[in-house]
Design an enzyme around this catalytic site. Structure first.
Site, mmCIF file in Angstrom:
data_model
loop_
_atom_site.group_PDB
_atom_site.id
_atom_site.type_symbol
_atom_site.label_atom_id
_atom_site.label_comp_id
_atom_site.label_asym_id
_atom_site.label_seq_id
_atom_site.Cartn_x
_atom_site.Cartn_y
_atom_site.Cartn_z
ATOM 1 N N ASP A 225 0.782 -1.245 -0.002
ATOM 2 C CA ASP A 225 0.110 0.001 -0.053
ATOM 3 C C ASP A 225 0.860 1.225 -0.119
ATOM 4 O O ASP A 225 1.600 1.536 0.764
ATOM 5 C CB ASP A 225 -1.046 -0.040 1.406
ATOM 6 C CG ASP A 225 -1.736 -1.097 1.364
ATOM 7 O OD1 ASP A 225 -1.346 -2.236 1.123
ATOM 8 O OD2 ASP A 225 -2.918 -1.023 1.745
ATOM 9 N N GLU B 174 -4.694 2.385 -2.992
ATOM 10 C CA GLU B 174 -6.080 2.825 -2.327
ATOM 11 C C GLU B 174 -5.715 3.953 -1.296
ATOM 12 O O GLU B 174 -6.539 4.769 -0.907
ATOM 13 C CB GLU B 174 -6.876 1.795 -1.577
ATOM 14 C CG GLU B 174 -6.248 1.175 -0.475
ATOM 15 C CD GLU B 174 -7.209 0.886 0.769
ATOM 16 O OE1 GLU B 174 -8.525 1.321 0.327
ATOM 17 O OE2 GLU B 174 -6.759 0.684 1.810
ATOM 18 N N ASN B 175 -4.260 4.259 -0.804
ATOM 19 C CA ASN B 175 -4.246 5.241 0.100
ATOM 20 C C ASN B 175 -3.209 6.189 -0.675
ATOM 21 O O ASN B 175 -2.490 7.125 0.008
ATOM 22 C CB ASN B 175 -3.392 4.780 1.385
ATOM 23 C CG ASN B 175 -4.540 3.877 2.244
ATOM 24 O OD1 ASN B 175 -5.389 4.617 2.654
ATOM 25 N ND2 ASN B 175 -4.202 2.859 2.406
ATOM 26 N N ASN C 121 -10.773 -0.786 0.889
ATOM 27 C CA ASN C 121 -11.799 -0.388 1.624
ATOM 28 C C ASN C 121 -11.929 1.343 1.415
ATOM 29 O O ASN C 121 -12.889 1.752 1.347
ATOM 30 C CB ASN C 121 -11.740 -0.864 2.978
ATOM 31 C CG ASN C 121 -10.587 -0.328 3.569
ATOM 32 O OD1 ASN C 121 -9.328 -0.839 3.351
ATOM 33 N ND2 ASN C 121 -10.610 0.384 4.731
ATOM 34 N N HIS C 122 -10.823 1.973 0.892
ATOM 35 C CA HIS C 122 -10.870 3.383 0.516
ATOM 36 C C HIS C 122 -11.045 3.596 -0.828
ATOM 37 O O HIS C 122 -10.904 4.763 -1.045
ATOM 38 C CB HIS C 122 -9.763 3.893 1.146
ATOM 39 C CG HIS C 122 -9.324 3.712 2.550
ATOM 40 N ND1 HIS C 122 -10.290 4.114 3.647
ATOM 41 C CD2 HIS C 122 -8.334 3.328 3.297
ATOM 42 C CE1 HIS C 122 -9.939 4.009 4.703
ATOM 43 N NE2 HIS C 122 -8.834 3.412 4.751
ATOM 44 N N HIS D 56 -7.347 -7.848 -0.289
ATOM 45 C CA HIS D 56 -7.150 -6.651 0.689
ATOM 46 C C HIS D 56 -8.163 -6.977 2.233
ATOM 47 O O HIS D 56 -9.417 -6.989 2.108
ATOM 48 C CB HIS D 56 -7.703 -5.434 0.139
ATOM 49 C CG HIS D 56 -7.362 -4.362 0.802
ATOM 50 N ND1 HIS D 56 -6.036 -3.762 0.379
ATOM 51 C CD2 HIS D 56 -8.295 -3.444 1.484
ATOM 52 C CE1 HIS D 56 -6.231 -2.385 1.122
ATOM 53 N NE2 HIS D 56 -7.326 -2.491 1.673
ATOM 54 N N HIS E 141 -3.329 -4.192 3.066
ATOM 55 C CA HIS E 141 -4.343 -3.558 3.697
ATOM 56 C C HIS E 141 -3.745 -3.152 5.579
ATOM 57 O O HIS E 141 -3.930 -1.971 5.780
ATOM 58 C CB HIS E 141 -5.480 -4.094 4.150
ATOM 59 C CG HIS E 141 -6.543 -3.533 5.167
ATOM 60 N ND1 HIS E 141 -6.918 -2.222 5.033
ATOM 61 C CD2 HIS E 141 -6.961 -3.939 6.279
ATOM 62 C CE1 HIS E 141 -7.668 -1.878 6.023
ATOM 63 N NE2 HIS E 141 -7.750 -2.983 6.979
ATOM 64 N N HIS F 276 -0.541 -2.763 6.351
ATOM 65 C CA HIS F 276 0.650 -2.033 6.243
ATOM 66 C C HIS F 276 1.805 -2.426 6.865
ATOM 67 O O HIS F 276 2.693 -1.708 6.957
ATOM 68 C CB HIS F 276 0.377 -0.654 6.545
ATOM 69 C CG HIS F 276 -0.691 0.214 5.687
ATOM 70 N ND1 HIS F 276 -0.584 1.818 5.598
ATOM 71 C CD2 HIS F 276 -1.635 -0.157 4.871
ATOM 72 C CE1 HIS F 276 -1.414 1.890 4.860
ATOM 73 N NE2 HIS F 276 -2.155 0.925 4.512
#
Length: 257
Positions: A8, A39-40, A67-68, A150, A175, A177
Site C-alpha cells: 500500500d 488505495e491510500n 476499502n478506501h 485486501h 491493507h 501495512h
C-alpha cells in the site's frame, strides 16, 4: 516471468519515493509486470486521478484498491475509463464504479489480476471473497492469475492462500501495512505472502504521525490524521513464475529504503 507486487502506497510522499526507486528495481531484478496497491495514494486517504496517474507514470502496470476505493468521488469516472485500475470485485457491480479484475496482455500469455476484499472486521455485507474469486477464475482463460486480497486478519488471508493453492499463480495480502515474513511457495505451486507491507514514511503508524494515533488510542476521541514525513521505505514481494507450468518458482520479500 517476474511479477513485482508493491504494498500500500501512502500519500504523496509514498508516491514520490516509489517513483525514485521503481525504475532501478525493475532493471536490477528484471521485472516484467508491476502491481501496486494504491488505495491510500492520495494525501488525506483514498485515491484520486492525480495520484493514480502518478503511479502509472512511475512504471506501475496495474493498480489495485481496497476499502478506501470510493472515498474520493473524483475517482469514480476514472475507474470506469481506465482498464488497469481495479477495485474489490466483491462490491456489487450494479451500483459500484469500476471493475474487480483486469487482463494484461504480455504477448506470449495473458495475466489476470483480481482484487477482492475480506469481510472479517471489514464490510461484512460484501459478497464472499472466496465465491467471488471462484466466479472470476471460472471465466478466465489466462494461465497466470494474481490475486490481491485486501483483508484485515491473517487467518482470512491464509485461508484464501490455501483455498487458491494450485488455482491462482500468486496470492498476496494488503491493507494492514505491516510486512509479514511468511513468503513461500505453497504445496501446489501458488506464491503467497500474508501482507506485502507499506510504501511510505518509516517512522509512522501505518503512515500517520505516531503522536496522532497515540492520542486517538489514549483519549478515544476523533483526531485528524496527518501523514508523517521523513525517511521512507518501499515494501514488496517479487514472484518468479515458470512460463511452462505457470506456477510460482520463488518468492522474495523486498524492503527498499
Amino acid at each position: 516471468m517476474k511479477i513485482l507486487c508493491i504494498g500500500d502506497v501512502v500519500g504523496k510522499i509514498g508516491c514520490e519515493f516509489l517513483r525514485s526507486k521503481l525504475s532501478g528495481i525493475k532493471r536490477y531484478y528484471g521485472v516484467d509486470l508491476v502491481i501496486c496497491n494504491g488505495e491510500n495514494s492520495a494525501d488525506g486517504n483514498g485515491i484520486t486521478p492525480v495520484s493514480a496517474d502518478f503511479l502509472f507514470d512511475s512504471g506501475v502496470d496495474v493498480i489495485t484498491l481496497g476499502n478506501h476505493s470510493f472515498r474520493r468521488r473524483e475517482i469514480y469516472e476514472y475507474l470506469e475509463d481506465k482498464p488497469y485500475i481495479i477495485r474489490p470485485a466483491n462490491f456489487p457491480d450494479s451500483t459500484t464504479p469500476g471493475v474487480g479484475h483486469c487482463v494484461v496482455d504480455m504477448g506470449r500469455y495473458q495475466v489476470t489480476v483480481i482484487n477482492v476484499m475480506g469481510t472479517m472486521f471489514m464490510d461484512s455485507q460484501l459478497d464472499s471473497p472466496f465465491d467471488t474469486v471462484d466466479r472470476i477464475l471460472k471465466n478466465t482463460d489466462s494461465k497466470i492469475t494474481v490475486v490481491d486480497f485486501h483483508a484485515e486478519t491473517t487467518s482470512e488471508k491464509l485461508a484464501m492462500g490455501y483455498y487458491l493453492d494450485g488455482r491462482a499463480t500468486v496470492v498476496f495480502g494488503t491493507h494492514t501495512h505491516v510486512q509479514t515474513s511468511d513468503e513461500r511457495v505453497l504445496q501446489n505451486g501458488t506464491g503467497y505472502i500474508t501482507d506485502l507491507g507499506m510504501t511510505g514514511p518509516q517512522n509512522s503508524v501505518l503512515g500517520v504521525k505516531p503522536e496522532i494515533i497515540i492520542e486517538k488510542f489514549r483519549t478515544r476521541l476523533p483526531v485528524r490524521f496527518e501523514l508523517q514525513r521523513g525517511e521512507c521505505k518501499l515494501e514488496a514481494a517479487l514472484f518468479e513464475i515458470d512460463e511452462k507450468s505457470y506456477k510460482t518458482i520463488s518468492v522474495e520479500r523486498l524492503r527498499i529504503v
